[in-house]
Design a protein around this motif. Structure first.
Motif, PDB file in Angstrom:
ATOM      1  N   ILE A 159     -10.299 -33.566  31.856  1.00  0.00           N
ATOM      2  CA  ILE A 159     -10.412 -33.590  30.399  1.00  0.00           C
ATOM      3  C   ILE A 159     -10.275 -35.008  29.859  1.00  0.00           C
ATOM      4  N   LYS A 160     -10.768 -35.175  28.636  1.00  0.00           N
ATOM      5  CA  LYS A 160     -10.553 -36.396  27.859  1.00  0.00           C
ATOM      6  C   LYS A 160     -10.152 -35.950  26.458  1.00  0.00           C
ATOM      7  N   TYR A 161      -8.869 -36.092  26.152  1.00  0.00           N
ATOM      8  CA  TYR A 161      -8.288 -35.564  24.914  1.00  0.00           C
ATOM      9  C   TYR A 161      -7.969 -36.742  23.997  1.00  0.00           C
ATOM     10  N   SER A 162      -8.483 -36.694  22.746  1.00  0.00           N
ATOM     11  CA  SER A 162      -8.292 -37.812  21.826  1.00  0.00           C
ATOM     12  C   SER A 162      -8.263 -37.300  20.394  1.00  0.00           C
ATOM     13  N   PHE A 163      -7.402 -37.912  19.555  1.00  0.00           N
ATOM     14  CA  PHE A 163      -7.370 -37.563  18.138  1.00  0.00           C
ATOM     15  C   PHE A 163      -6.778 -38.718  17.335  1.00  0.00           C
ATOM     16  N   ASP A 164      -7.164 -38.796  16.055  1.00  0.00           N
ATOM     17  CA  ASP A 164      -6.569 -39.768  15.139  1.00  0.00           C
ATOM     18  C   ASP A 164      -5.119 -39.374  14.869  1.00  0.00           C
ATOM     19  N   ASN A 165      -4.222 -40.316  15.076  1.00  0.00           N
ATOM     20  CA  ASN A 165      -2.796 -40.018  14.960  1.00  0.00           C
ATOM     21  C   ASN A 165      -2.246 -40.569  13.637  1.00  0.00           C
TER      22      ASN A 165
END
Length: 222
Positions: A159-165
């Protein structure tokens, strides 16, 4: 012969260039630093090479007649990566939870990616002159940074998990010092503000208030 000498003297005088005694040390700069995470929750460590790239422009404001003391005001950009085992997960309701990555969990990298607009204000000393471009310098000051992008990322083989924090603090500031000779200069910065907003905790109740120490090289372009 007198006419020849006079004409030669006149011709030579055309090549005399007077030094500008009211010169400014306006400079573009670029730099690369190692980012050290301090005051992290207990048990949280760094992994891989955490780094930052900085670049910008400084306007010189001399304070004395010798022009070896002054202020500098600038603007620039920085790109930062912090690799650690502090995992951030965004829940469906928008809340973000933090925990240490379990030792038996396999992953490639876990990181914070941040980009800032920066505004340095510095006190400057140097032993430059109007016609000397190789000199010693000591610059120190405070730098204000405004967040333009902040992401949490986790990458594994699957997986590649990313979000604006949104928990990353929008306005940050720190003190810095750089010194050196000519092009090569040492750079160090200590952030006085926390990396995250206040009152952020891990799932086991530890307060999250890390700060960044930067150390590396900065290069000036006249």
């Amino acid at each position: 012969m007198f006419v020849f000498v006079a004409s030669q003297a006149q011709q030579d005088s055309l090549f005399v260039v007077e030094a500008d005694e009211k010169y400014f040390e306006d400079q573009f700069y670029i730099g690369i630093n190692y980012n050290l995470l301090t005051r992290a929750p207990e048990g949280i460590g760094q992994s891989s090479f955490s780094y930052s790239f900085i670049s910008g422009f400084i306007k010189d404001l001399p304070l004395n007649r010798q022009r070896n003391i002054g202020f500098g005001i600038g603007a620039g950009l920085s790109i930062n990566a912090i690799y650690s085992d502090l995992l951030a997960i965004k829940e469906e309701n928008g809340n973000i939870v933090y925990e240490k990555i379990p030792s038996d969990f396999s992953y490639n990298r876990n990181m914070l990616n941040m980009s800032f607009v920066e505004f340095p204000i510095e006190f400057r000393w140097r032993n430059s002159t109007a016609d000397n471009y190789r000199f010693w310098r000591i610059y120190t000051g405070i730098k204000f940074s405004y967040l333009i992008s902040g992401k949490s990322k986790l990458v594994t083989d699957e997986i590649k998990y990313s979000f604006d924090n949104p928990d990353i603090r929008n306005i940050q500031y720190g003190i810095y010092l750089n010194f050196g000779y000519n092009t090569w200069n040492f750079y160090a910065q200590y952030d006085l503000s926390n990396l995250f907003e206040d009152d952020k905790f891990t799932i086991d109740g530890q307060l999250i208030e890390p700060r960044i120490v930067k150390a590396g090289l900065i290069f000036y372009i006249l």
